[in-house]
Motif scaffolding. Structure first.
Motif, PDB file in Angstrom:
ATOM      1  N   SER A  10       0.852  -1.187   0.000  1.00  0.00           N
ATOM      2  CA  SER A  10       0.000   0.000   0.000  1.00  0.00           C
ATOM      3  C   SER A  10       0.882   1.229   0.000  1.00  0.00           C
ATOM      4  CB  SER A  10      -0.867   0.029   1.254  1.00  0.00           C
ATOM      5  OG  SER A  10      -1.744  -1.059   1.268  1.00  0.00           O
ATOM      6  N   THR A  11       0.441   2.268  -0.705  1.00  0.00           N
ATOM      7  CA  THR A  11       1.073   3.575  -0.607  1.00  0.00           C
ATOM      8  C   THR A  11       0.093   4.459   0.159  1.00  0.00           C
ATOM      9  OG1 THR A  11       0.137   4.516  -2.630  1.00  0.00           O
ATOM     10  CG2 THR A  11       2.189   3.228  -2.855  1.00  0.00           C
ATOM     11  N   LYS A  12       0.383   5.726   0.255  1.00  0.00           N
ATOM     12  CA  LYS A  12      -0.508   6.635   0.979  1.00  0.00           C
ATOM     13  C   LYS A  12      -1.902   6.664   0.357  1.00  0.00           C
ATOM     14  CE  LYS A  12      -0.713  11.328   2.774  1.00  0.00           C
ATOM     15  NZ  LYS A  12      -0.016  12.611   2.876  1.00  0.00           N
ATOM     16  N   THR A  13      -1.983   6.626  -0.976  1.00  0.00           N
ATOM     17  CA  THR A  13      -3.281   6.747  -1.650  1.00  0.00           C
ATOM     18  C   THR A  13      -3.666   5.552  -2.514  1.00  0.00           C
ATOM     19  OG1 THR A  13      -2.251   7.868  -3.529  1.00  0.00           O
ATOM     20  CG2 THR A  13      -3.116   9.266  -1.741  1.00  0.00           C
ATOM     21  N   CYS A  14      -2.733   4.616  -2.735  1.00  0.00           N
ATOM     22  CA  CYS A  14      -2.987   3.517  -3.665  1.00  0.00           C
ATOM     23  C   CYS A  14      -2.698   2.150  -3.053  1.00  0.00           C
ATOM     24  CB  CYS A  14      -2.112   3.656  -4.907  1.00  0.00           C
ATOM     25  SG  CYS A  14      -2.501   5.072  -5.924  1.00  0.00           S
ATOM     26  N   GLU A  15      -3.309   1.145  -3.674  1.00  0.00           N
ATOM     27  CA  GLU A  15      -2.965  -0.248  -3.421  1.00  0.00           C
ATOM     28  C   GLU A  15      -2.207  -0.712  -4.655  1.00  0.00           C
ATOM     29  OE1 GLU A  15      -3.330  -1.581  -0.597  1.00  0.00           O
ATOM     30  OE2 GLU A  15      -4.960  -0.469   0.325  1.00  0.00           O
ATOM     31  N   VAL A  16      -1.149  -1.489  -4.440  1.00  0.00           N
ATOM     32  CA  VAL A  16      -0.292  -1.909  -5.542  1.00  0.00           C
ATOM     33  C   VAL A  16      -0.417  -3.426  -5.720  1.00  0.00           C
ATOM     34  CG1 VAL A  16       2.043  -1.872  -6.479  1.00  0.00           C
ATOM     35  CG2 VAL A  16       1.293  -0.043  -4.940  1.00  0.00           C
ATOM     36  N   LYS A  32      -7.085   3.734  -3.386  1.00  0.00           N
ATOM     37  CA  LYS A  32      -7.730   3.114  -2.233  1.00  0.00           C
ATOM     38  C   LYS A  32      -9.204   3.479  -2.165  1.00  0.00           C
ATOM     39  CE  LYS A  32      -3.785   2.742   0.864  1.00  0.00           C
ATOM     40  NZ  LYS A  32      -3.232   3.124   2.169  1.00  0.00           N
ATOM     41  N   SER A  33      -9.531   4.746  -2.437  1.00  0.00           N
ATOM     42  CA  SER A  33     -10.913   5.207  -2.343  1.00  0.00           C
ATOM     43  C   SER A  33     -11.826   4.482  -3.339  1.00  0.00           C
ATOM     44  CB  SER A  33     -10.991   6.713  -2.548  1.00  0.00           C
ATOM     45  OG  SER A  33     -10.463   7.073  -3.815  1.00  0.00           O
ATOM     46  N   GLN A  34     -11.344   4.225  -4.548  1.00  0.00           N
ATOM     47  CA  GLN A  34     -12.156   3.537  -5.547  1.00  0.00           C
ATOM     48  C   GLN A  34     -12.387   2.077  -5.160  1.00  0.00           C
ATOM     49  OE1 GLN A  34      -9.659   4.539  -8.927  1.00  0.00           O
ATOM     50  NE2 GLN A  34     -11.326   5.783  -9.765  1.00  0.00           N
ATOM     51  N   LEU A  35     -11.353   1.438  -4.639  1.00  0.00           N
ATOM     52  CA  LEU A  35     -11.508   0.055  -4.199  1.00  0.00           C
ATOM     53  C   LEU A  35     -12.508  -0.033  -3.050  1.00  0.00           C
ATOM     54  CD1 LEU A  35      -7.780  -1.088  -4.324  1.00  0.00           C
ATOM     55  CD2 LEU A  35      -9.604  -1.706  -5.916  1.00  0.00           C
ATOM     56  N   ALA A  36     -12.402   0.891  -2.099  1.00  0.00           N
ATOM     57  CA  ALA A  36     -13.309   0.900  -0.941  1.00  0.00           C
ATOM     58  C   ALA A  36     -14.754   1.118  -1.386  1.00  0.00           C
ATOM     59  CB  ALA A  36     -12.882   1.979   0.047  1.00  0.00           C
ATOM     60  N   GLU A  37     -14.980   2.025  -2.348  1.00  0.00           N
ATOM     61  CA  GLU A  37     -16.328   2.299  -2.857  1.00  0.00           C
ATOM     62  C   GLU A  37     -16.984   1.046  -3.425  1.00  0.00           C
ATOM     63  OE1 GLU A  37     -16.214   5.405  -5.762  1.00  0.00           O
ATOM     64  OE2 GLU A  37     -15.437   6.871  -4.329  1.00  0.00           O
ATOM     65  N   ASP A  38     -16.183   0.190  -4.046  1.00  0.00           N
ATOM     66  CA  ASP A  38     -16.703  -1.018  -4.672  1.00  0.00           C
ATOM     67  C   ASP A  38     -16.616  -2.244  -3.767  1.00  0.00           C
ATOM     68  OD1 ASP A  38     -17.475   0.240  -7.010  1.00  0.00           O
ATOM     69  OD2 ASP A  38     -15.535  -0.040  -7.966  1.00  0.00           O
ATOM     70  N   GLY A  39     -16.145  -2.058  -2.537  1.00  0.00           N
ATOM     71  CA  GLY A  39     -16.079  -3.164  -1.586  1.00  0.00           C
ATOM     72  C   GLY A  39     -15.013  -4.194  -1.912  1.00  0.00           C
ATOM     73  N   ILE A  40     -13.968  -3.787  -2.619  1.00  0.00           N
ATOM     74  CA  ILE A  40     -12.885  -4.708  -2.983  1.00  0.00           C
ATOM     75  C   ILE A  40     -11.838  -4.703  -1.882  1.00  0.00           C
ATOM     76  CG2 ILE A  40     -11.023  -5.155  -4.640  1.00  0.00           C
ATOM     77  CD1 ILE A  40     -12.893  -3.906  -6.771  1.00  0.00           C
ATOM     78  N   ARG A  41     -11.517  -5.896  -1.382  1.00  0.00           N
ATOM     79  CA  ARG A  41     -10.506  -6.052  -0.336  1.00  0.00           C
ATOM     80  C   ARG A  41      -9.166  -6.396  -0.993  1.00  0.00           C
ATOM     81  NH1 ARG A  41     -14.042 -10.081   3.124  1.00  0.00           N
ATOM     82  NH2 ARG A  41     -13.905 -10.982   1.077  1.00  0.00           N
ATOM     83  N   PRO A  42      -8.202  -5.491  -0.963  1.00  0.00           N
ATOM     84  CA  PRO A  42      -6.920  -5.686  -1.636  1.00  0.00           C
ATOM     85  C   PRO A  42      -6.195  -6.978  -1.235  1.00  0.00           C
ATOM     86  CG  PRO A  42      -7.126  -3.434  -0.921  1.00  0.00           C
ATOM     87  CD  PRO A  42      -8.281  -4.174  -0.329  1.00  0.00           C
TER      88      PRO A  42
END
Length: 56
Positions: A10-16, A32-42
């Protein structure tokens, strides 16, 4: 084509996410915000489906 990506960090704003090894490695950065909105668990990784574009 289907490509499976593993969550590598994870970075400050992204999942890699990463697929493969160098020199053929593919790295995908998603907000991170887009993944959270869609309920995706990295931690579960991602599966990406790629299809050829069809232009009408």
């Amino acid at each position: 084509m289907i490509i499976h990506f593993d969550h590598i960090r994870s970075t400050k704003t992204c999942e890699v996410f990463q697929h493969g090894e160098k020199p053929d490695m593919i790295t995908l950065y998603l907000k991170k915000s887009q993944l959270a909105e869609d309920g995706i668990r990295p931690a579960n990784g991602l599966t990406v489906t790629i299809e050829e574009a069809h232009h009408d």
